[in-house]
Enzyme design. Structure first.
Site, PDB file in Angstrom:
ATOM      1  N   GLU A 111       5.917  -7.048   3.588  1.00 19.83           N
ATOM      2  CA  GLU A 111       5.872  -7.321   1.931  1.00 19.83           C
ATOM      3  C   GLU A 111       7.043  -7.620   1.245  1.00 19.83           C
ATOM      4  OE1 GLU A 111       3.160  -4.265  -0.038  1.00 19.83           O
ATOM      5  OE2 GLU A 111       1.333  -5.243   0.914  1.00 19.83           O
ATOM      6  N   GLU A 168      -3.467  -5.424   6.737  1.00 23.87           N
ATOM      7  CA  GLU A 168      -3.860  -4.023   6.275  1.00 23.87           C
ATOM      8  C   GLU A 168      -5.445  -4.291   5.355  1.00 23.87           C
ATOM      9  OE1 GLU A 168      -0.462  -2.644   4.019  1.00 23.87           O
ATOM     10  OE2 GLU A 168       0.900  -3.186   5.492  1.00 23.87           O
TER      11      GLU A 168
HETATM   12  C1  GLA Z   1       1.352  -1.960   1.143  1.00 26.02           C
HETATM   13  C2  GLA Z   1       2.224  -1.763   2.372  1.00 26.02           C
HETATM   14  C3  GLA Z   1       1.942  -0.407   3.015  1.00 26.02           C
HETATM   15  C4  GLA Z   1       1.311   0.454   2.265  1.00 26.02           C
HETATM   16  C5  GLA Z   1       0.075   0.073   1.459  1.00 26.02           C
HETATM   17  C6  GLA Z   1      -0.360   1.223   0.687  1.00 26.02           C
HETATM   18  O1  GLA Z   1       0.170  -2.857   1.575  1.00 26.02           O
HETATM   19  O2  GLA Z   1       2.377  -2.742   3.137  1.00 26.02           O
HETATM   20  O3  GLA Z   1       3.013  -0.142   3.757  1.00 26.02           O
HETATM   21  O4  GLA Z   1       2.564   0.927   1.369  1.00 26.02           O
HETATM   22  O5  GLA Z   1       0.646  -0.893   0.615  1.00 26.02           O
HETATM   23  O6  GLA Z   1       0.386   1.704  -0.479  1.00 26.02           O
END
Ligand code: GLA
Ligand code: GLA
Length: 665
Positions: free
Chosen positions: A143, A300
């Site tokens: 991210e 995710e």
């Molecule tokens: C993001 C991050 C993960 C985790 C999630 C939940 O998507 O990529 O590492 O931190 O949020 O908080």
């Protein structure tokens, strides 16, 4: 093959647990895991000392259960030894303060030392895993985002500006630095848009700084990509983006060198519980698919209640599976749940995985296990199937950046405006591509360009060509206001699109919620309808366009509010005001009927129907987001792919449940 799996952190659990995990994953139908994106201190416990043995052992256990691996480069969270030795790799915030060590995503993306460590760990991982048959691809970092305001970034920004403008005279002229006596006589005088300025910076500087930071992440990522491509040519490379809601980076640029886009889909992330609707998740999918006009992965996918300090509500039975199928319905060819175990320690103890804190496989696991069994039967038929849209919505990161800097009206959000338009189509189950303003448009019957605030010659030409050749374009307020330097254009609005729209904006009114305004239509089926408008009103002066709606209130009652212009073979519609939901539903309903665009299957409110096409086969996902069973009247017999039966007539979809229907056409 359809990729279905989970984000896994074996380093958080005793090694004896790993075979049990792999067994449970395989029973859930998982065939892929993502590993290691936060495991830097385990892989390089001290500088230059690499340890991949533990990861090799974890991968071997997964591989013995037929599970493939996507590896994350761990650069979103540097180990303590690195930050301790080089404290200035930590980011400086907008207020000029350097962040402390202890969270993640806190490094300066321009710092040469950090860049070097990033290349080194990427190289070491690539060298080590190139011949591991279980590894199929890479995720760069995690991210990307967050701007840095350190001295190194300032220097790099000056260099970036020098390259872009060549001479200071040019920069001074384009930015209008004569205003408030800001004319620069040396590149080194150009500072960063710190919040300590105490007032908003020059909007030109602020926009270029956002572009510069976006380019910074593109080059940061590019260094990793070059290493991975040269060492592991058989592996794919992707990155996990933050969906449509995130507007800090130009995702078109960031994803250009990737094989495909991935994104992180948390419909009830704790930061926007009230905002969540199935249409906002759908918009995320459409926008992420639109970055490369290609199917994508969800790297995710929500696996349970979310939470850091406090928790969200628990997704009701069926809902996690329903959201995961919605991802597939919009073009996901891989769905990976975040995360496997719920962590017992660390900042994300309450961000729930599929398993409970004590490792139990409970209700959520069983729900996703059911989905795994389903995908074993139908996944290959879905994988690679395309989505086909006759409608496009254009999104521009330049315009999004410019709107962050000057919001025009407190109630006028670029993202909110685009989402409202998207939702009008989502409610009718009309597939929409959310794409770049420079994308090829000829295949679309209808193109909506919400607030292209920063408008360039080539985008205006692209839109003009589209309309000239027969397309229907819809333009909304505050389009064409700014040139590429974020300076207001020296021509009537909508600036470079005034010609195509056959109209100019004579005056405008940023109305606040207290001021009532409405417009009365006088065209086709809309004739006689009066609809409320809000936030922004352009008072129009047609230059050849036909007036199809007029204001009803205040000093501009009777003045043009919406126009339609024939341009070449096509038409451009200028919506001069922002509306409520019913406004967009009415206007787009009218245009969709004109174009004979409709969903093949009708559905009640709260039920989404999305289609993917595999050759001559249509696959319909019927997603019931309501808490009640719903009936659907099928126009013809379909193959219920999950039940493997033929269905026709009126069928039922249970609450928070879904169907996958196939048909030949
Ligand atoms: C993001 C991050 C993960 C985790 C999630 C939940 O998507 O990529 O590492 O931190 O949020 O908080
Ligand atoms: C004050 C200042 C002007 C101008 C206006 C509008 O009056 O003296 O220079 O900034 O406000 O903001």
């Amino acid at each position: 093959m359809f990729y279905f799996g989970v984000d896994y952190y074996p380093e958080h659990w005793p090694e004896e647990r790993w075979p049990i995990d792999a067994q449970l994953m395989s029973e859930a139908g998982f065939n892929v895991v993502r590993l290691a994106e936060f495991a830097w201190s385990k892989m390089e416990p001290s500088e230059g000392q690499y340890d991949f043995d533990w990861l090799d052992r974890a991968i071997a256990i997964l591989q013995s259960h037929g599970i493939s691996v996507v590896l994350g480069t761990p650069t979103a969270s540097p180990p303590p030894w690195l930050a301790h030795k080089n404290p200035d790799i930590l980011r400086v915030q907008e207020d000029g303060l350097r962040v402390g060590y202890g969270a993640r995503r806190k490094n300066c993306p321009n710092h040469p030392i950090y860049r070097e460590y990033s290349r080194n760990i990427t190289t070491a991982m690539a060298d080590h895993f190139v011949n591991n048959k279980a590894v199929i691809g890479w995720q760069t970092d995690n991210e990307f985002g967050d701007r840095c305001y350190c001295d190194i970034c300032q220097k790099e920004f000056q260099t970036w500006l020098h390259y872009r403008y060549v001479t200071l005279d040019e920069l001074n002229m384009r930015w209008g630095t004569v205003f408030w006596s800001h004319t620069y006589s040396d590149w080194e005088q150009i500072s960063l848009p710190l919040s300590t300025l105490g007032a908003p910076p020059n909007p030109s500087l602020a926009l270029d700084f956002r572009r510069f930071m976006s380019d910074t992440y593109v080059t940061f990522q590019q260094e990793q990509i070059e290493i991975l491509r040269s060492k592991c040519p058989d592996h794919f490379i992707t990155h996990n983006l933050m969906g449509f809601g995130y507007n800090g980076l130009d995702y078109f640029d960031l994803t250009k060198p990737l094989d495909f886009v991935s994104w992180d889909n948390y419909p009830i992330g704790f930061w926007h519980e009230e905002e969540y609707t199935p249409s906002s998740a759908a918009l995320g999918h459409s926008a992420m698919r639109g970055l490369k006009n290609k199917n994508f992965w969800v790297m995710e996918q929500q696996a349970g209640p979310s939470g850091w300090q406090t928790l969200s509500f628990t997704p009701r039975p069926g809902v996690l599976r329903l959201w995961a199928y919605q991802s597939i319905a919009h073009g996901a060819d891989g769905v990976v749940f975040f995360r496997w175990h719920t962590a017992r320690f660390g900042a994300e103890q309450y961000w729930h995985g599929l398993l409970e804190h004590d490792g139990r496989a409970g209700r959520r696991y069983n729900e996703i296990k059911q989905m795994g069994a389903e995908l074993k039967r139908i996944g290959t038929q879905i994988s690679g199937a395309e989505t086909k849209s006759r409608v496009a919505i254009l999104q521009s990161y330049d315009s999004r950046f410019a709107f962050q800097i000057q919001g025009n009206s407190p109630e006028f959000g670029y993202e909110k405006h685009l989402a409202q338009i998207y939702t009008a189509f989502w409610k009718r189950n009309i597939s929409v591509d959310v794409i770049s303003p420079t994308a090829a448009l000829s295949k679309y019957d209808l193109v909506i360009a919400p607030t292209l605030h920063v408008l360039t010659d080539n985008v205006a030409a692209n839109l003009g060509d589209y309309v000239r050749a027969g397309g229907t374009l819809v333009v909304t307020p505050r389009t064409g206001v700014k040139d590429v330097a974020n300076v207001v254009v020296n021509q009537p609005l909508p600036g470079l699109l005034a010609d195509v729209c056959g109209v100019i904006v004579d005056e405008y009114d940023a109305i606040t919620s207290g001021l009532p305004q409405a417009i009365a239509f006088d065209v086709d089926e809309l004739a006689g309808r009066t609809l409320p408008v809000q936030t922004w009103c352009d008072i129009l002066a047609p230059q050849g366009a036909e007036v199809i709606a007029r204001y009803t209130q205040d000093y501009y009652a009777g003045k043009p509010a919406v126009t339609r212009n024939q341009f070449g073979q096509g038409q451009a519609i200028y919506l001069g005001a922002l509306g409520t939901d019913v406004f967009y539903e009415s206007v787009f309903g009218w245009l969709l009927r004109q174009k004979s665009i409709q969903s093949s299957i009708e559905a009640p409110a709260g039920v989404e129907i999305s289609e993917r096409r595999q050759g001559d086969q249509s696959i319909y996902f019927v997603l019931n987001f309501t808490n009640l069973p719903q009936s659907i009247k099928l126009p013809a017999a379909h193959h219920d792919m999950l039940e493997n039966t033929v269905v026709s007539g009126t069928i039922q979809v249970d609450a928070n449940n879904m169907l996958v229907l196939g048909s030949k056409s």
